[in-house]
Each structure stands twice: as structure tokens, then as C-alpha cells.
Design a protein around this motif. Structure first.
Motif, mmCIF file in Angstrom:
data_model
loop_
_atom_site.group_PDB
_atom_site.id
_atom_site.type_symbol
_atom_site.label_atom_id
_atom_site.label_comp_id
_atom_site.label_asym_id
_atom_site.label_seq_id
_atom_site.Cartn_x
_atom_site.Cartn_y
_atom_site.Cartn_z
ATOM 1 N N PRO A 99 -7.864 1.144 6.056
ATOM 2 C CA PRO A 99 -6.883 0.436 5.357
ATOM 3 C C PRO A 99 -6.851 -0.807 5.183
ATOM 4 O O PRO A 99 -7.373 -1.635 6.224
ATOM 5 N N ASP A 100 -6.519 -1.582 4.389
ATOM 6 C CA ASP A 100 -6.380 -3.054 3.981
ATOM 7 C C ASP A 100 -4.914 -3.397 4.822
ATOM 8 O O ASP A 100 -3.877 -3.278 4.148
ATOM 9 N N THR A 101 -5.446 -3.920 5.964
ATOM 10 C CA THR A 101 -4.032 -4.386 6.719
ATOM 11 C C THR A 101 -3.495 -5.662 6.362
ATOM 12 O O THR A 101 -2.465 -6.050 7.055
ATOM 13 N N ARG A 108 0.052 -1.152 0.085
ATOM 14 C CA ARG A 108 -0.471 -0.693 1.343
ATOM 15 C C ARG A 108 -0.388 1.092 1.024
ATOM 16 O O ARG A 108 0.448 1.501 0.609
ATOM 17 N N THR B 91 -2.123 -2.682 12.959
ATOM 18 C CA THR B 91 -2.088 -2.515 11.654
ATOM 19 C C THR B 91 -1.361 -3.981 10.974
ATOM 20 O O THR B 91 -0.919 -3.723 9.863
#
Lengths: 145, 113
Positions: A99-101, A108, B91
Motif C-alpha cells: 500500500p502507498d503509505t 488510500r 503505515t
């Protein structure tokens, strides 16, 4: 990387098996010299890996998960390793993009965080399709600095 | 899902009584959170001080709540333990996404500003 003999536990791929797998992993990890400080990380990694298999490996709800625990070595670091094996259709969780944090909230994705956690919290993680089985193996440093 | 909700100066304070937010209860939590948001609550202070385990399902439930607000409000998190904070750091959800406060009282004051 893996070395030595492995301890093994096979249980049905049900949510009821999650806690026994976690207890088994903690016990075996301790026997191999795993630092107690790794407990919460290990719990999370196992939860992510096992729930994935429980939810997706067996669409008819019938099947087993085999967990193996063994020691390993990465250069001068002692490792505790776990493999999680199922007989579901081939699925390589490592094939997913992280995932593109850095993305803004509106862009997101909600999914895909589980395998990201596994990658972030382990020293090594590998997927292998072995015959009719999916085998996910991850290792953690026994006593991180 | 064991939680209590109360309102303080137009701010919804949600106190989670669970110690784990994970695949087994994340859906139920998400449903409650989304119900509150569709019910008109846009400023929510979530007390997570009892939480000692959070997995990707639980985190996804929190993100779903934030997305449901569509930028019109805020969910702030209170009393988050250090080991849970690591999940937010990994995250990068601690960087301009969620704000963190020691407790709901301080959070409510900040949300009232």
C-alpha cells in the motif's frame, strides 16, 4: 536459512484454530530462544497470515493449516522461523503491491495492509508454491537489539 | 462489540472496552462507527486506551470511518498504547491522518476549537 528440526502443528482452517496456533508459536519460539519482546509482533504477524488463509484458502470451509516452527540463521543473526502451509489454490501474497503509505487519505486503499505488516515486522518472508500447497515462510531475529 | 458512546459539546466520545481490535470484531466495530457517522456525527474522539492488539482489519475499520467522513470531520484517537502506536507509525497514519491525544477530555477540547 532454515536449520535444525521443526516442530509442527496441523489444525483446521477455522478461526477457532487461531489462538492454539499463536500459543504453539509462542511456546516453540521460546524454546528456540526467542525474546519475549517479540511476542506482540509475532502475534500480529501470525494473525495476519493465518486469517488470510482461513478466509480465502478453502472456499468450501474444509481444509487444514500446517504450521512449522524452526530455527534459522541470517549471517550472524539467529532466527526463529515459521511456515504456514495450506492446500488452497495458488496464491502469492507477496505478489501484491505494498500500500502507498504516502498517499493522501482519499487515495488510500483500505486493504492490503496485512501482508505489509508481515513484511515490515519480519526479517525475511517468502512464498513458495510447493506441489499443491501454498507455503508462506517468515523469520524473525531471535533477540533484536 | 463492547463500547460506550456519549456526547460532549457536540463531540461523540466512543470508549472501546475491547482489548483487541482484530478480524473477529473489526466488522462489528466498523458498523458501529459508520452508523454514528451516517447518524450525523462528524467529530469523534475514540478512546483506545484499553487496546493492546490491533491488526490490519481493525486499522481498516478506522480508515473506513475516516473515509466515510469525506473530509468533513475528524476522528481522533485517545490513550493509544505505545505498542499500538507502532502500527500507526508503520503505515504513516500518524502523519496528518489521525491526531492522537492522551485522553478524551483533552481530545474533546481540541475538537471544540
Amino acid at each position: 536459512m532454515p536449520k535444525g528440526e521443526a516442530a509442527e502443528l496441523i489444525l483446521p482452517a477455522h478461526m477457532d484454530s487461531l489462538a492454539p496456533f499463536q500459543a504453539f508459536a509462542a511456546e516453540q519460539g521460546e524454546l528456540l530462544g526467542m525474546s519475549p519482546a517479540l511476542g506482540p509482533k509475532l502475534d500480529l504477524v501470525l494473525e495476519e497470515a493465518l486469517v488470510n488463509v482461513i478466509n480465502y484458502a478453502y472456499p468450501d470451509g474444509n481444509g487444514d493449516i500446517r504450521m512449522r516452527c524452526f530455527s534459522g540463521q541470517n549471517q550472524d543473526k539467529g532466527l526463529v522461523c515459521f511456515s504456514i502451509e495450506d492446500q488452497g489454490p495458488a496464491f502469492d501474497p507477496m505478489g501484491r503491491e505494498d500500500p502507498d503509505t504516502d498517499a493522501p487519505m482519499e487515495d488510500r486503499n483500505i486493504g492490503g495492509l496485512g501482508i505489509f505488516f508481515i513484511k515490515e515486522m519480519t526479517e525475511t518472508v517468502d512464498y513458495e508454491r510447493r506441489g499443491e500447497s501454498n507455503v508462506l515462510t517468515f523469520c524473525m531475529v531471535l533477540a533484536p537489539e | 462489540m463492547d463500547l460506550t458512546q456519549s456526547e460532549r459539546d457536540g463531540i461523540l466520545v466512543v470508549e472501546l472496552h475491547e482489548t483487541r481490535l482484530e478480524s473477529a470484531n473489526a466488522d462489528s466495530f466498523k458498523t458501529r462507527l459508520l452508523e454514528s457517522i451516517t447518524g450525523g456525527h462528524e467529530r469523534i474522539a475514540l478512546d483506545l486506551s484499553r487496546l493492546d492488539f490491533l491488526d490490519s482489519s481493525g486499522l481498516a475499520a478506522l480508515i473506513s470511518g475516516l473515509k466515510a467522513l469525506q473530509g468533513k470531520g475528524e476522528i481522533v484517537l485517545c490513550g493509544v498504547q505505545e505498542k499500538i502506536m507502532k502500527i500507526f507509525r508503520i503505515t504513516k497514519l500518524d502523519r496528518g491522518v489521525f491526531r492522537f491525544f492522551p485522553d478524551t477530555e483533552i481530545a474533546a477540547a481540541a475538537l471544540s476549537e
